[in-house]
Write an enzyme that holds these catalytic residues in place. Sequence first.
Site, mmCIF file in Angstrom:
data_model
loop_
_atom_site.group_PDB
_atom_site.id
_atom_site.type_symbol
_atom_site.label_atom_id
_atom_site.label_comp_id
_atom_site.label_asym_id
_atom_site.label_seq_id
_atom_site.Cartn_x
_atom_site.Cartn_y
_atom_site.Cartn_z
ATOM 1 C CE LYS A 186 25.177 111.114 -3.126
ATOM 2 N NZ LYS A 186 25.570 110.622 -4.160
HETATM 3 C C1 LIG Z 1 24.333 110.049 -5.166
HETATM 4 C C2 LIG Z 1 24.140 110.543 -6.634
HETATM 5 C C3 LIG Z 1 23.100 110.662 -7.149
HETATM 6 C C4 LIG Z 1 21.815 110.218 -6.722
HETATM 7 O O1 LIG Z 1 21.321 110.355 -5.586
HETATM 8 P P1 LIG Z 1 20.138 109.812 -4.674
HETATM 9 O O2 LIG Z 1 19.875 110.795 -3.660
HETATM 10 O O3 LIG Z 1 20.735 108.440 -3.995
HETATM 11 O O4 LIG Z 1 19.136 109.521 -5.669
HETATM 12 C C5 LIG Z 1 22.814 111.197 -8.418
HETATM 13 N N1 LIG Z 1 23.959 111.922 -9.036
HETATM 14 C C6 LIG Z 1 25.171 111.787 -8.577
HETATM 15 C C7 LIG Z 1 26.350 112.270 -9.246
HETATM 16 C C8 LIG Z 1 25.338 110.964 -7.014
HETATM 17 O O5 LIG Z 1 26.519 111.188 -6.790
#
Ligand SMILES: *Cc1c(COP(=O)(O)O)cnc(C)c1O
Length: 383
Positions: A186
Amino acid sequence: MNIPITRPYLDEREQELVADVIASGWVTQGPRVEEFEETFAAYVGAPHAVAVTSCTTALHLSLLALGIGPGDEVIIPSMTFIATANAILHAGATPVFVEVHPRTVNIDPQSVEDAITPRTKAIMPVHQIGMPAGMAALLDIGARHGLKIIEDAACAVGSEVDLGDGWEKVGRPRGDLACFSFHPRKLITTGEGGMLTCADEATATRLRRLRHHGMSVSDRTRHSSGRVVAEEYVEVAHNYRMTDLQAAMGLGQMEKLAGIVEARRRLAARYTEHLAEVEALTPPFEPAYARSNYQSYCVRLASDAPCSRDELMQKMLDRGISTRRGIMTIHREPAYADMCAHVELPITERASDETLLIPLYPQMTDDEQDAVIRALKDCAGRE
Ligand SMILES: *Cc1c(COP(=O)(O)O)cnc(C)c1O
């Protein structure tokens, strides 16, 4: 040349902030977590922010805090990371998968409306790879049917929406809760980590208790008290605490966030400009109400292109350029096969099968980007 799909944007600043935490002797949830929450809340314009271990656990807690569980249905797109649906199952509720809009690949409001039953309790829109979902229509549906809105904003820190009052950050409370991720894929990262934002103080208090074993006082309150504090465990809950080590990293990342968003938008605009010459590729679509943070840059390959999507990805890799398949579909994964035997989502399947993500990170040089553009022109261009 070797061009990765992404690269975290970390430097001496985060090293220094984490080293300070180690020297302080307080390494788990404490003063840095509080400061990170305040900084994040101020950035998105939310009254409350609550830090947790990941976006997956943020989504799980959001359902628990809103009282959604067994017998309840939650509407989500199938086209999203699998964690969105897993969180619903972890809460004991049932995910109901609906279609996306073919151009934005965000949840389709008409498909949501068609899926509502007496058991529906919430809609969980996903701001796909940073592109804000059509919140105006979803908020309207939520209000008409008395449904909660939980935003899966995992990828959307820094993204903006205009709901008629000018531009605002995703995470400023419009629905009930918004959930963010700080996984390295992210925009900003704490290694692993997540954040919830909301307007309601009682909900924020409940979330803080749910992440901390249901304990009535925080470690910090107990530690700083001049009197012996007897804690109580008022409900069965979880250990979803972020550590101060992670929060310190997050504070360093928040200092960089505006620059990261700006750099990603500049590079995205440059891709869109240069890829306009490649007839077989369609760039991402940004509706008038949305400003993406371009967590990923997704291109769609025409069905009559000179090569398949997977062939294009291989040709790019042969040149040292990493790409990834477009956003996955949950209903086609083995873990969901039984549950989804009757799910049919042709728009979703096509959109997932015809798209790929291409490299984008704030440190990307114009030379690196030119190499990606050249490779796409060579591999997907018509003679
Ligand atoms: C990355 C992601 C998640 C999960 O995030 P984590 O912090 O890795 O648990 C959930 N939903 C979406 C749309 C994502 O891209």
